[in-house]
Each structure stands twice: as structure tokens, then as C-alpha cells.
Write a protein that holds these residues in place. Structure first.
Motif, PDB file in Angstrom:
ATOM      1  N   GLU A  84      35.636  96.290  41.404  1.00 20.33           N
ATOM      2  CA  GLU A  84      34.333  96.198  41.858  1.00 20.33           C
ATOM      3  C   GLU A  84      34.104  94.830  43.135  1.00 20.33           C
ATOM      4  OE1 GLU A  84      30.198  95.058  40.498  1.00 20.33           O
ATOM      5  OE2 GLU A  84      30.690  95.673  38.223  1.00 20.33           O
ATOM      6  N   LEU A  85      33.585  95.359  44.375  1.00 24.36           N
ATOM      7  CA  LEU A  85      33.826  93.933  45.645  1.00 24.36           C
ATOM      8  C   LEU A  85      33.147  92.751  45.041  1.00 24.36           C
ATOM      9  CD1 LEU A  85      34.408  95.522  48.748  1.00 24.36           C
ATOM     10  CD2 LEU A  85      35.858  94.247  47.637  1.00 24.36           C
ATOM     11  N   SER A  86      31.820  92.743  44.167  1.00 29.80           N
ATOM     12  CA  SER A  86      30.984  92.490  43.960  1.00 29.80           C
ATOM     13  C   SER A  86      31.548  91.388  43.204  1.00 29.80           C
ATOM     14  CB  SER A  86      29.547  93.261  43.083  1.00 29.80           C
ATOM     15  OG  SER A  86      29.359  94.025  43.739  1.00 29.80           O
ATOM     16  N   ALA A  91      36.625  90.329  45.139  1.00 27.40           N
ATOM     17  CA  ALA A  91      36.333  89.908  46.892  1.00 27.40           C
ATOM     18  C   ALA A  91      37.441  89.189  47.381  1.00 27.40           C
ATOM     19  CB  ALA A  91      34.949  89.342  46.832  1.00 27.40           C
ATOM     20  N   GLU A  92      38.071  88.158  46.709  1.00 25.51           N
ATOM     21  CA  GLU A  92      38.969  87.457  47.397  1.00 25.51           C
ATOM     22  C   GLU A  92      40.132  87.630  47.283  1.00 25.51           C
ATOM     23  OE1 GLU A  92      38.475  83.373  44.920  1.00 25.51           O
ATOM     24  OE2 GLU A  92      36.060  83.345  45.599  1.00 25.51           O
ATOM     25  N   ARG A 240      28.912  87.308  34.552  1.00 26.71           N
ATOM     26  CA  ARG A 240      28.231  86.669  33.497  1.00 26.71           C
ATOM     27  C   ARG A 240      27.091  86.986  32.963  1.00 26.71           C
ATOM     28  NH1 ARG A 240      27.211  83.069  38.857  1.00 26.71           N
ATOM     29  NH2 ARG A 240      28.157  84.436  40.410  1.00 26.71           N
ATOM     30  N   SER A 241      26.594  87.718  32.825  1.00 28.81           N
ATOM     31  CA  SER A 241      25.326  88.392  32.010  1.00 28.81           C
ATOM     32  C   SER A 241      25.739  87.851  30.834  1.00 28.81           C
ATOM     33  CB  SER A 241      24.723  89.074  32.151  1.00 28.81           C
ATOM     34  OG  SER A 241      25.551  90.704  32.412  1.00 28.81           O
ATOM     35  N   TYR A 273      25.822  78.509  32.412  1.00 29.78           N
ATOM     36  CA  TYR A 273      23.971  78.810  31.859  1.00 29.78           C
ATOM     37  C   TYR A 273      23.568  78.783  30.778  1.00 29.78           C
ATOM     38  CZ  TYR A 273      19.598  81.839  32.865  1.00 29.78           C
ATOM     39  OH  TYR A 273      18.344  81.782  33.429  1.00 29.78           O
ATOM     40  N   HIS A 276      23.224  75.454  29.794  1.00 24.35           N
ATOM     41  CA  HIS A 276      22.141  74.119  30.201  1.00 24.35           C
ATOM     42  C   HIS A 276      21.064  74.358  29.977  1.00 24.35           C
ATOM     43  CE1 HIS A 276      24.392  73.243  34.349  1.00 24.35           C
ATOM     44  NE2 HIS A 276      24.184  71.832  33.540  1.00 24.35           N
ATOM     45  N   ASP A 296      33.772  80.221  43.787  1.00 22.99           N
ATOM     46  CA  ASP A 296      32.114  79.460  42.959  1.00 22.99           C
ATOM     47  C   ASP A 296      32.443  78.106  42.565  1.00 22.99           C
ATOM     48  OD1 ASP A 296      31.119  81.772  44.139  1.00 22.99           O
ATOM     49  OD2 ASP A 296      30.798  82.689  41.802  1.00 22.99           O
ATOM     50  N   ARG A 298      33.451  75.878  42.256  1.00 21.24           N
ATOM     51  CA  ARG A 298      33.662  74.518  42.766  1.00 21.24           C
ATOM     52  C   ARG A 298      32.201  73.888  43.260  1.00 21.24           C
ATOM     53  NH1 ARG A 298      39.097  75.870  44.116  1.00 21.24           N
ATOM     54  NH2 ARG A 298      38.334  77.542  45.478  1.00 21.24           N
ATOM     55  N   TYR A 299      31.556  74.898  43.027  1.00 15.63           N
ATOM     56  CA  TYR A 299      29.936  74.854  43.155  1.00 15.63           C
ATOM     57  C   TYR A 299      29.083  75.212  42.274  1.00 15.63           C
ATOM     58  CZ  TYR A 299      32.334  74.345  48.366  1.00 15.63           C
ATOM     59  OH  TYR A 299      32.661  73.678  49.285  1.00 15.63           O
ATOM     60  N   THR A 301      27.611  73.538  38.806  1.00 17.17           N
ATOM     61  CA  THR A 301      26.737  72.166  37.927  1.00 17.17           C
ATOM     62  C   THR A 301      27.034  71.970  37.320  1.00 17.17           C
ATOM     63  OG1 THR A 301      25.533  72.120  40.222  1.00 17.17           O
ATOM     64  CG2 THR A 301      25.295  69.880  38.667  1.00 17.17           C
ATOM     65  N   THR A 303      31.108  71.055  38.558  1.00 13.65           N
ATOM     66  CA  THR A 303      31.503  71.973  39.031  1.00 13.65           C
ATOM     67  C   THR A 303      32.833  71.946  38.071  1.00 13.65           C
ATOM     68  OG1 THR A 303      33.532  70.108  39.452  1.00 13.65           O
ATOM     69  CG2 THR A 303      31.914  70.584  41.264  1.00 13.65           C
TER      70      THR A 303
ATOM     71  N   SER B  86      34.687  87.336  51.458  1.00 12.19           N
ATOM     72  CA  SER B  86      34.752  86.024  50.310  1.00 12.19           C
ATOM     73  C   SER B  86      33.404  85.491  50.316  1.00 12.19           C
ATOM     74  CB  SER B  86      35.658  85.043  51.156  1.00 12.19           C
ATOM     75  OG  SER B  86      37.032  85.661  50.248  1.00 12.19           O
ATOM     76  N   ASP B  95      29.889  96.526  48.817  1.00 15.84           N
ATOM     77  CA  ASP B  95      30.100  97.712  47.866  1.00 15.84           C
ATOM     78  C   ASP B  95      28.724  99.059  47.946  1.00 15.84           C
ATOM     79  OD1 ASP B  95      29.616  98.616  44.971  1.00 15.84           O
ATOM     80  OD2 ASP B  95      29.763  96.679  44.428  1.00 15.84           O
ATOM     81  N   ARG B 240      29.179  77.025  51.529  1.00 16.58           N
ATOM     82  CA  ARG B 240      28.187  76.494  50.481  1.00 16.58           C
ATOM     83  C   ARG B 240      28.809  74.458  51.071  1.00 16.58           C
ATOM     84  NH1 ARG B 240      28.350  79.443  44.531  1.00 16.58           N
ATOM     85  NH2 ARG B 240      29.930  81.085  45.276  1.00 16.58           N
ATOM     86  N   TYR B 299      21.986  82.652  38.460  1.00 16.78           N
ATOM     87  CA  TYR B 299      23.134  82.408  37.488  1.00 16.78           C
ATOM     88  C   TYR B 299      22.849  80.903  38.127  1.00 16.78           C
ATOM     89  CZ  TYR B 299      23.697  87.417  35.676  1.00 16.78           C
ATOM     90  OH  TYR B 299      23.058  88.405  35.174  1.00 16.78           O
ATOM     91  N   THR B 301      21.667  77.425  38.218  1.00 14.91           N
ATOM     92  CA  THR B 301      20.997  75.895  37.096  1.00 14.91           C
ATOM     93  C   THR B 301      20.206  75.192  38.543  1.00 14.91           C
ATOM     94  OG1 THR B 301      23.098  76.490  35.389  1.00 14.91           O
ATOM     95  CG2 THR B 301      20.434  74.976  34.651  1.00 14.91           C
TER      96      THR B 301
END
Lengths: 370, 370
Positions: A84-86, A91-92, A240-241, A273, A276, A296, A298-299, A301, A303, B86, B95, B240, B299, B301
Motif C-alpha cells: 500500500e502506498l498509504s 511510499a518512501e 498504527r491502530s 500514542y 501517552h 515520520d 523524526r517528527y 514527540t 522523536t 513521500s 492510493d 514538517r 496518531y 499526540t
DNA sequence: GACTGCCTCTACATCGATGTAAAGCACTCA
DNA sequence: TGAGTGCTTTACATCGATGTAGAGGCAGTC
């Protein structure tokens, strides 16, 4: 505005795009000579070349690629089949493969398989197959038992850890070593209750999950920390879920945990998630390492520390292998193992970004034992 | 294993894949009859059809698509040109477009333009152009002044807010209304110092940035809150890091802020990072709304409020418009405006996920004023 | 002066499918 | 019986490019 498009209009007014025959007529040469000019054949008298080039631009000639493909029996297209590209990792990867292919004059056709076996088989034998010269496939639904499906008569490069020993070139990474390194890193930080997030429900020990779990156990063994099955947290798919739900359930069950090794970054972000949401501090209470090193992380919180599998190297190698087969290389199939690194960030208490360990790459026969 | 591939082997042993002529010879019919069977032409005697089908499978026949494309003057391929895979928004859009196209038997070729003008022009006129039947382009480098470049002789659908009034179908959203709604929502929460993150440095008022800024100002005006240029935070590109750096600089400069409206989710996630890094609580101290509603924001926080532009509707509409043009629809060009929603999550103090407002979609002539 | 070899260009066949026009056939109806 | 109709199949041209073989010209060699 109309004036700027004049030449093109000349062509389009005829209803039909100009062909080499039209150009040849206009330039007063043979069709083949036009073909020679277009294809940069060197032995052409400058005067002839000029005449042809003039006719070319006057008529706004554009090559009919279907005709060319029919004649030369190549399309210059390659397939990249991913789940999946999602999913940011893919995607990368697609981004990197497209750019790499582009720089060699190849065009990439992306297929999304959804990780489904039937769709992956369709990539290898469906009707769309005929469109491209070769395939780079990242299987998720197919496995060892489907080895026969990989016996194909076009160049094929496999990615990932789902299938080993198939009759095809293979680009992968040293999952066991990388997972071991990531786990050892957590152990060195003093963590002892390390949850591992991501195996399948009935840990089938195949694919990335099995290998990464092996690495995890090896690291524990080396450090003389007993393996606790209660810390193995199944989670599929690697979204993620699933990461959030599965780790959440573990935490809610009261199992003590001081670190999490997630088998990919999506799971890790989901885990973050969940942590937290329950007021657990990362990294003070629980340290967290992911896998894939997507943008992702790297951003997030904090990191996120992660295992970088060498995405660009993988893309480069996959395209290079395919190109070499397309060029006629008939040598034995190879398995290229890309270099992996453990990158530490805030989720394991690092400041900034540091490379903790490097698992070197290598190359072996495709049918070497894993 | 070898046995399972027997039929295929028969074909490959001949060195050359079977053609319709081979099948015809084997079945004792004409080539055209084979073609008719393959294409499902109805008036064929059952006995003939069986003979042909038997020959087809015995020889493992696979259609040569280049030959077919040459003859029917169609490839069944369409181009989707986006800045970068990306970027999650474009990965998710790709997608959706791939799936939508797939369900109509079309195959998508993705081009990455990097948002560069020359690469976008190449999509419209480069040599690869000839490969596909039509183009869906999300321009970033081209603008109003390049309208002439859109005068092409193949079906073209434009996405986004960079170009209006070009001679092509256009799928977009009501940016002004959506930005106004998002800003109004922040105002209703009692916020008064709302930073807007994302305009270009010399706010050129073109494209999404200009429109979204307009919406922001309209909302302030309606609420009688004075516009403070000091709260306009330029940030390009919409990644970002730019969001993090630009908002970080604003915060470090001491400007008081109680909310941020980010022009896309990447900027918002960057902003979130900058806020966290400075110990600012979201949403207590600063409320945050993004734009695009990519998967990511669910996702983060805290989870991020965002403006959902109707990605699936956009993909569906773009493909539908292209298909209709490919089918010969010669009607006037249209602009389809997709429905947008403001979705509230934790970053604005909402529990769970709520739709705060809906900006309805509509359809107007492509050259209608914006 | 004949020969060889290179450069330049052309005519023609070819890649593998589909569109067209028409032929062959069975059947019906007058 | 002959014309008309509709189903089934065929032969042939065609889509637009490239590969091959060879023609013609010119230069250099012996």
C-alpha cells in the motif's frame, strides 16, 4: 496564446499526429532515415540531419511508443508491487525506486497488492504483467510454499523477508542482526522488561516478524535476560491502530514494561500514542525503538529511535539488479543484504540523533541459508 | 514444482511467446477468430470457441499489449502527476486514484514532479506523455501564467488550487470557505491570537496559500478580531521541518499565540513538534488545526484537528472526469468542488473525533470566477 | 584500374494485434 | 425455386515503428 501553440496546431489540425512517414515525406528522405535521426544514429550527413530535424519540429512529431514497443519488444516500464502506498515506508520506497529508475530511463508502474496473495500472484501472471519488462515485488501474502510462482520468464527482484531461496534476485536486510542490535541497545540502557510488538498471532516464525523476533531473543540470551512470552505482543497488520490497540491492551493488563521494541515504525507510533494516552512517560518510564526509520519518526514527540534499513540502497540495488538482468546477465541469482543502522533519538533518551550500531551489508547466493 | 508449470514451459521452450497466429494454427481457425474469442465477441459457434480456448491454454497464450495498443490507439494507462509520494497527502491520493482507476480497468502511471515547473511541463509534453491516454495533474510549479501549456490535445484533469480557468476539467475544494470555517472554529473556542502557518514569503496570494489566507482573514473580520500581520508565519515548502522551524522562530521571538492554523498537516505536525519542544501545552496553551486530514493526524499526540478535503471524492471525481473525456464527452470544461469538513480532535480540546462543519461541494464551469 | 572498405541512404519485411468487407452457410418466406 | 436475412468465419490491409540487406558514392590501397 494561440500563436504560441502554432506548430502543435498544425499537427493536431490534421486530426492525426504526424508519423515518421509524414516527416520523411516532408524532408524528402526515407522513413528509416528519420528513424535514424530520431534515434541518434551517428552516420548521417549534417545536411540530411538538418532537413529531418526541421521537418520534425515543423510537424511537431512525437514518437508513437506503442509501435516502437511492438518492434523492439521492450517497453522501458518496470513494475513495482508493494502492499500500500498509504504506508509511509512503501511510499518512501516507491519514491526512491521511481527516482532511481528514472535516472536510467526506466518508468515505474506501481501496483498495490494490499498484501493479498491473489493480487501478488496477479502481479506475476496477470494481464497487466505484459506491460512491463520486469518486476520488483515486495511480497506479503505469498510465502515459502509459493516458490513455484516465482519461476517466471521475466526479470524479477524480490524485496523483504517473506520469501527466501526463490529463483530470483533478492534484496533484503539482516533482520536478525538488526533486531538483535536494537534490543541490545535497549538492554544496554538498563531496560529488562522489553515488550516486542508485532509478531503474528500464532507466531509462525516466517517473514520479518519471525526474524526480528529471533534477533530479539538472541539479544536477551546474550545478556542473560530470561525470555518472557508475556512480553510478546502480537499485532497485525502493522498499522498504527494495531500497535496502539495491542500495546494498550498489554498495559491495561498490568504487565510491567520498561521498553518496547516495535517491529515497524507504524506500530511504534501507535505504541507511542497508547503510552501517552495512559500517561506513561517516554523515555523515562518506557523506552521505545521502531523499525524502518520513516520520515515520520523524526517528527514524533518524542522523536523516535528506529532501525534504518537503508531505503535508498535497497531501491538502488533493486533497480540495478533488474537492469542487469534486462541487459542479459544470466548469472546465478543473488541475495543482496543492505546495511542497517540503529538510530537513537529521544524515545530512548538520546539527544539529537546518533547512530548506535551498523550492521554491514553483504552479498550471497540467493539460495544461501538465511 | 516443474510439473505445475508445465504449460508455461511449453510456451517458453519455444523461446518466443505464443501469438494469436500460433493459436490459430493449433485450433485450425483464422487469426481473427482467435481475436474474437479473446475479446469476447458473441457470435461464435460453441464448438469453435472451445477449440480456440483449448489452444489458448495449451500454448499459454498471453496477449502482446504493445501490438494491441498500436492497433486500437489506446493504452488503458493514465498519468497521475504529483509533487512527491513521500508526502502523505499525495501518497494517500495516489492510493485512492489507483484503486478508483483499477475498478474501471485503467492503470495508473505515477510521475513525481517535485513541484518543479519544468517537470510539470514535461508531464504535459515530454516523451513519456505518449504512453498514456490522459493525465491527472496536481500542479505546484505552473501557475495562471502558464495557461497556454494546458491547451493540449488529450484529456487533462487538474487538481488543486494553483491554476484556475485553464482549458481543462478541474477538481478542487472550497479553500476559502474551509479555511474560514477552521479559523472560525478556533475563534469560537475563544482563541484570539491565531497564527497562520504556511504562506509564501512574499505572500503572492496565489494557490492554496492565498485562498486559505483569505479564508483566515474573512473569519477574523466576521468575528471583529483585528488582523495582525505578525501572526502570519511564512513557511515553505509545506514540510514538517518548515513548520517546526518557522513556528519555532515565532515562539522564540516572544509573540503571544493561543492558536495555530496550519495550511497543511505536515506543517501542523512540525508545529506540534516545535510547541512540545518548548513545553507549550496543546491544546491548553495553544490550539492547533491542520489541513488535509492525512492518516497521520489521528496518531499524533495529541490527535490533530484538521480540515478534510474529501480525498476519496477527489480521486473518484478526477477519474470519472477523465473517463468521460476518454469516452468522447466534448462538453464544456467543469470545475468540481469537493465537500470539505472541519474535523475536531484533541489538539483543539475535543474528545474523540467530531465533525464541526461541512462545506458542501458543487460544480461550476471551469472558467467561473474563483 | 581494379579492389576494398566505409559512409550514407533506401526498399522492404516485420513486430502482433484489430477493422473491414465479403464469402459461406443455414434458414425463412414468398 | 429464388431472394432475403442473420450468423459465423475468413483474407487482407493496417497501426507506426525498426532490422536487414544492399545500392551507390567516394576515398584509399596496391
Amino acid at each position: 496564446m494561440v500563436r504560441r501553440l502554432k506548430e502543435v496546431r498544425v499537427a493536431t489540425n490534421n486530426e492525426r499526429p504526424a508519423t515518421m512517414a509524414d516527416v520523411a515525406r516532408r524532408a524528402g528522405v526515407s522513413v528509416k532515415t528519420v528513424s535514424n535521426v530520431v534515434n541518434g544514429y551517428p552516420h548521417i550527413r549534417p545536411a540530411t540531419k538538418e532537413k529531418v530535424e526541421a521537418a520534425l519540429t515543423e510537424l511537431g512529431y512525437r514518437m508513437n511508443v506503442s509501435a516502437r514497443h511492438l518492434r523492439i519488444r521492450r517497453t522501458g516500464l518496470i513494475t513495482l508491487a508493494v502492499p500500500e502506498l498509504s504506508l509511509p515506508y512503501f511510499a518512501e520506497l516507491a519514491d526512491a525506486v521511481i527516482q532511481e529508475a528514472d535516472s536510467h530511463g526506466l518508468t515505474v508502474l506501481i501496483e498495490q497488492t494490499g498484501g493479498r496473495r491473489d493480487r501478488e500472484l496477479a502481479v506475476l501472471s496477470g494481464s497487466r504483467r505484459q506491460l512491463t519488462d520486469g518486476v520488483i515485488l515486495s511480497p506479503l501474502g505469498l510465502d515459502q510454499a509459493d516458490r513455484a510462482a516465482f519461476e517466471v520468464d521475466f526479470p524479477l527482484v524480490l524485496l523483504g523477508e517473506r520469501v527466501f531461496g526463490a529463483p530470483a534476485d533478492h534484496v533484503t536486510m539482516n533482520n536478525v542482526a538488526a533486531a538483535r542490535a536494537a534490543t541490545s541497545y535497549l538492554l544496554e540502557l538498563g531496560r529488562r522488561r522489553i515488550a516486542v510488538l508485532g509478531p503474528g498471532p500464532a507466531d509462525t516464525a516466517t517473514g520479518s516478524a519471525g526474524l526480528r523476533l529471533d534477533g530479539y531473543r538472541e539479544a536477551l540470551a546474550t545478556a542473560d535476560v530470561p525470555f518472557d512470552p508475556g512480553l510478546v505482543v502480537p499485532a497485525t497488520p502493522w498499522h498504527r491502530s494495531a500497535g496502539s490497540d495491542s500495546l494498550g491492551a498489554l498495559l491495561d493488563g498490568g504487565t510491567p514494561v520498561d521498553a518496547v521494541f516495535a517491529m515497524n515504525d507504524a506500530l511504534a507510533l501507535g505504541a507511542l500514542y497508547a503510552l501517552h494516552a495512559r500517561g506513561v512517560d517516554v523515555p523515562a518510564d518506557v523506552a521505545l525503538v521502531g523499525f524502518d526509520d520513516v520520515d515520520d519518526v523524526r517528527y514524533a514527540t518524542p522523536t523516535l529511535s528506529s532501525v534504518a534499513p537503508g531505503r535508498d540502497e535497497i531501491a538502488h540495488t533493486a533497480v540495478a539488479l533488474l537492469r542487469s538482468r534486462l541487459a542479459g546477465d544470466g548469472g546465478p541469482y543473488v541475495r543482496v543484504i543492505s546495511e542497517a543502522r540503529v538510530v537513537a533519538r529521544q524515545s530512548t533518551g538520546a539527544a539529537g540523533e546518533q547512530v548506535i550500531s551498523v550492521q554491514p551489508g553483504s552479498q550471497v547466493p540467493a539460495d544461501a541459508p538465511v
